[in-house]
Structure formats: structure tokens, C-alpha cells
Design a protein around this motif. Sequence first.
Motif, mmCIF file in Angstrom:
data_model
loop_
_atom_site.group_PDB
_atom_site.id
_atom_site.type_symbol
_atom_site.label_atom_id
_atom_site.label_comp_id
_atom_site.label_asym_id
_atom_site.label_seq_id
_atom_site.Cartn_x
_atom_site.Cartn_y
_atom_site.Cartn_z
ATOM 1 N N MET A 1 22.356 61.525 2.198
ATOM 2 C CA MET A 1 22.160 60.320 2.964
ATOM 3 C C MET A 1 23.159 59.268 2.515
ATOM 4 S SD MET A 1 18.107 59.713 3.389
ATOM 5 C CE MET A 1 17.331 61.103 2.599
ATOM 6 N N ARG A 2 23.526 58.430 3.438
ATOM 7 C CA ARG A 2 24.466 57.374 3.081
ATOM 8 C C ARG A 2 23.805 56.011 3.255
ATOM 9 N NH1 ARG A 2 26.454 54.621 7.196
ATOM 10 N NH2 ARG A 2 26.270 55.451 9.288
ATOM 11 N N SER A 3 24.284 55.068 2.473
ATOM 12 C CA SER A 3 23.757 53.710 2.537
ATOM 13 C C SER A 3 24.357 52.982 3.731
ATOM 14 C CB SER A 3 24.103 52.958 1.260
ATOM 15 O OG SER A 3 23.713 51.610 1.345
ATOM 16 N N GLU A 4 23.551 52.156 4.402
ATOM 17 C CA GLU A 4 24.040 51.323 5.502
ATOM 18 C C GLU A 4 24.977 50.243 4.978
ATOM 19 O OE1 GLU A 4 23.504 50.823 9.007
ATOM 20 O OE2 GLU A 4 22.909 52.911 8.968
ATOM 21 N N ILE A 5 24.779 49.818 3.737
ATOM 22 C CA ILE A 5 25.601 48.755 3.147
ATOM 23 C C ILE A 5 26.349 49.333 1.945
ATOM 24 C CG2 ILE A 5 25.585 46.518 1.983
ATOM 25 C CD1 ILE A 5 23.165 45.759 3.584
ATOM 26 N N PRO A 6 27.680 49.485 2.046
ATOM 27 C CA PRO A 6 28.446 49.991 0.911
ATOM 28 C C PRO A 6 28.222 49.125 -0.323
ATOM 29 C CG PRO A 6 29.802 49.873 2.885
ATOM 30 C CD PRO A 6 28.506 49.177 3.197
ATOM 31 N N GLY A 7 28.079 49.758 -1.452
ATOM 32 C CA GLY A 7 27.845 49.028 -2.691
ATOM 33 C C GLY A 7 26.378 48.813 -2.991
ATOM 34 N N ALA A 8 25.509 49.123 -2.035
ATOM 35 C CA ALA A 8 24.064 48.960 -2.230
ATOM 36 C C ALA A 8 23.408 50.325 -2.406
ATOM 37 C CB ALA A 8 23.447 48.229 -1.050
ATOM 38 N N ALA A 9 24.190 51.293 -2.854
ATOM 39 C CA ALA A 9 23.699 52.662 -2.970
ATOM 40 C C ALA A 9 22.717 52.807 -4.127
ATOM 41 C CB ALA A 9 24.870 53.613 -3.155
ATOM 42 N N LEU A 10 21.711 53.629 -3.899
ATOM 43 C CA LEU A 10 20.746 53.997 -4.925
ATOM 44 C C LEU A 10 21.053 55.429 -5.339
ATOM 45 C CD1 LEU A 10 17.529 52.639 -3.165
ATOM 46 C CD2 LEU A 10 18.825 51.532 -4.971
ATOM 47 N N SER A 11 20.438 55.896 -6.418
ATOM 48 C CA SER A 11 20.679 57.274 -6.833
ATOM 49 C C SER A 11 20.128 58.223 -5.779
ATOM 50 C CB SER A 11 20.035 57.548 -8.196
ATOM 51 O OG SER A 11 18.637 57.691 -8.054
ATOM 52 N N GLU A 12 20.797 59.355 -5.614
ATOM 53 C CA GLU A 12 20.404 60.315 -4.585
ATOM 54 C C GLU A 12 18.978 60.823 -4.788
ATOM 55 O OE1 GLU A 12 22.004 64.484 -2.705
ATOM 56 O OE2 GLU A 12 23.445 63.111 -3.609
ATOM 57 N N LYS A 27 12.221 55.863 15.551
ATOM 58 C CA LYS A 27 13.466 56.362 14.976
ATOM 59 C C LYS A 27 13.726 55.859 13.557
ATOM 60 C CE LYS A 27 15.734 57.118 19.337
ATOM 61 N NZ LYS A 27 16.948 56.955 20.121
ATOM 62 N N ILE A 28 12.747 55.202 12.951
ATOM 63 C CA ILE A 28 12.902 54.749 11.570
ATOM 64 C C ILE A 28 11.790 55.334 10.716
ATOM 65 C CG2 ILE A 28 14.043 52.599 12.225
ATOM 66 C CD1 ILE A 28 11.388 51.172 11.458
ATOM 67 N N SER A 29 12.021 55.326 9.414
ATOM 68 C CA SER A 29 10.992 55.707 8.451
ATOM 69 C C SER A 29 10.926 54.610 7.402
ATOM 70 C CB SER A 29 11.327 57.046 7.792
ATOM 71 O OG SER A 29 11.313 58.079 8.742
ATOM 72 N N LEU A 30 9.715 54.276 6.994
ATOM 73 C CA LEU A 30 9.483 53.190 6.040
ATOM 74 C C LEU A 30 9.105 53.765 4.691
ATOM 75 C CD1 LEU A 30 7.299 51.096 8.490
ATOM 76 C CD2 LEU A 30 9.667 50.633 7.881
ATOM 77 N N LEU A 41 23.697 62.210 13.700
ATOM 78 C CA LEU A 41 24.371 63.008 12.676
ATOM 79 C C LEU A 41 23.795 62.800 11.277
ATOM 80 C CD1 LEU A 41 28.030 62.512 13.931
ATOM 81 C CD2 LEU A 41 26.546 64.491 14.248
ATOM 82 N N GLY A 42 22.497 62.645 11.164
ATOM 83 C CA GLY A 42 21.877 62.509 9.850
ATOM 84 C C GLY A 42 21.056 61.249 9.721
ATOM 85 N N THR A 43 20.780 60.914 8.491
ATOM 86 C CA THR A 43 19.934 59.769 8.180
ATOM 87 C C THR A 43 20.675 58.838 7.235
ATOM 88 O OG1 THR A 43 17.979 61.161 8.393
ATOM 89 C CG2 THR A 43 17.697 59.104 7.223
#
Length: 120
Positions: A1-12, A27-30, A41-43
Motif C-alpha cells: 500500500m502507498r501513502s496518499e501523502i509522501p513523507g507520512a508513511a507508516l511501517s508496512e 469505497k473506503i475503510s476506517l 489499482l490497489g489501496t
Amino acid sequence: MRSEIPGAALSEGDVSQDFARARSIGKISLGERCLFFQKLLGTSYLPYSQILRAWLRQEEVNARMCCATANFDQFYLVMDCADGRQRRAHMPDKPSGQAALDHIAAHAPETAIGYVRPQR
């Protein structure tokens, strides 16, 4: 999965665990830490800490039928994010959108909830 905001990534691992426990609405999950967008093409994910403001937008769609006019309201969860961009997700109905706003407010109390008209 990729982060919507670059630099705001969490550990996989954290993201995968959060996604596995997330509750789906349209179409979202909370999740507990992130909002997940299911795309063609993914989440991708958006950490709640990156959402500055969230609100529900209602768009009215009128369709002319053979003998009458039908109204099909569309609802969107809209978010102003820390990177200056606005993101939105289609919601199945108004109660689902309100449930998403309530979930965001509970997991990110610093997030402002509700639309504010821009100053002119």
C-alpha cells in the motif's frame, strides 16, 4: 500500500494490521490509525494525523425521466490535508458519511469537523 501523502508513511506492518481490522464503508475503510481508499489499482492510505478538516458534501443530481424528474443525491467525504491538497471519497449515503466523520473525530480529536466557507 502507498501513502496518499509522501513523507507520512507508516511501517508496512502497522498499515497491514490496521487495514486487516478496518471497517469498510463504500469505497473506503476506517482503521484505527488510517483511512484507506480502495482504488482500481490497489489501496492507498491516509493517516488521520494528516487530515486537518473533514466534512460531508451533498451533491444533487437531477435526472429527467420520460414522465418525471428524479433526484439522485450523491454524498462525498471531503478532507483538507496537511499537504495542502483536498481528497474526497464517495459515500453510499448520508448516514454512512456521518459514521465516517464520527470515526475520524473519535480517532483524531484535533481534526476539525464541518465545512467552513472560504473567506473572500
